[in-house]
Design a protein around this motif. Structure first.
Motif, mmCIF file in Angstrom:
data_model
loop_
_atom_site.group_PDB
_atom_site.id
_atom_site.type_symbol
_atom_site.label_atom_id
_atom_site.label_comp_id
_atom_site.label_asym_id
_atom_site.label_seq_id
_atom_site.Cartn_x
_atom_site.Cartn_y
_atom_site.Cartn_z
ATOM 1 N N TRP A 7 -3.196 6.436 -0.134
ATOM 2 C CA TRP A 7 -2.227 6.544 -0.764
ATOM 3 C C TRP A 7 -1.407 5.859 0.523
ATOM 4 C CZ3 TRP A 7 0.695 4.590 -5.150
ATOM 5 C CH2 TRP A 7 1.626 4.408 -4.805
ATOM 6 N N SER A 11 5.922 7.995 0.117
ATOM 7 C CA SER A 11 6.095 9.548 -0.883
ATOM 8 C C SER A 11 6.972 10.036 -1.453
ATOM 9 C CB SER A 11 5.339 10.102 -0.010
ATOM 10 O OG SER A 11 5.736 10.526 1.076
ATOM 11 N N ASP A 19 10.918 14.075 -1.588
ATOM 12 C CA ASP A 19 9.514 12.958 -1.437
ATOM 13 C C ASP A 19 8.484 14.041 -2.633
ATOM 14 O OD1 ASP A 19 8.121 12.777 0.931
ATOM 15 O OD2 ASP A 19 7.085 15.043 0.594
ATOM 16 N N CYS A 20 7.945 14.209 -2.302
ATOM 17 C CA CYS A 20 6.434 13.503 -3.720
ATOM 18 C C CYS A 20 5.985 15.349 -3.518
ATOM 19 C CB CYS A 20 5.440 13.138 -4.171
ATOM 20 S SG CYS A 20 5.908 11.574 -4.464
ATOM 21 N N LEU A 24 0.884 13.731 -5.370
ATOM 22 C CA LEU A 24 2.014 11.745 -6.066
ATOM 23 C C LEU A 24 1.238 11.282 -7.458
ATOM 24 C CD1 LEU A 24 3.488 9.951 -3.551
ATOM 25 C CD2 LEU A 24 1.712 9.253 -5.017
ATOM 26 N N THR A 36 6.038 5.955 -8.812
ATOM 27 C CA THR A 36 5.439 6.514 -7.907
ATOM 28 C C THR A 36 6.556 8.079 -8.468
ATOM 29 O OG1 THR A 36 5.013 5.295 -5.968
ATOM 30 C CG2 THR A 36 5.312 7.504 -5.503
ATOM 31 N N TYR A 65 -2.549 11.050 1.867
ATOM 32 C CA TYR A 65 -2.588 11.448 -0.286
ATOM 33 C C TYR A 65 -4.095 10.797 -0.210
ATOM 34 C CZ TYR A 65 2.224 12.688 -1.090
ATOM 35 O OH TYR A 65 3.367 13.473 -1.029
#
Length: 73
Positions: A7, A11, A19-20, A24, A36, A65
């Motif tokens: 990815w 993110s 932020d993930c 994600l 996302t 990711y």
């Protein structure tokens, strides 16, 4: 799943703007559009399915990711 898909986009979760973190999702929401998503938003706003036309899951490995579930070409 043997995957080397990385990815490279943001993110940041499109829904909560946080932020993930370590997981994600790039997936369709139950409202129609793709997003996302962090894990919390995935649990609240997704259709809980991955695969062709549905989405992918990415996990942080070695600082990147890496796709771990979803569509495989």
């Amino acid at each position: 799943m043997a995957s080397n898909v990385v990815w490279t986009s943001s993110s940041t979760c499109d829904l909560c703007r946080k932020d993930c973190g370590s997981v994600l999702y790039d997936a369709v929401t139950k409202y129609g559009p793709w997003a996302t998503m962090c894990e919390d938003c995935w649990n609240k706003h997704s259709i809980h399915a991955l695969g062709p036309g549905l989405g992918q899951r990415y996990e942080v490995k070695d600082g990147k990711y890496i796709k771990t579930k979803g569509w495989e070409p």
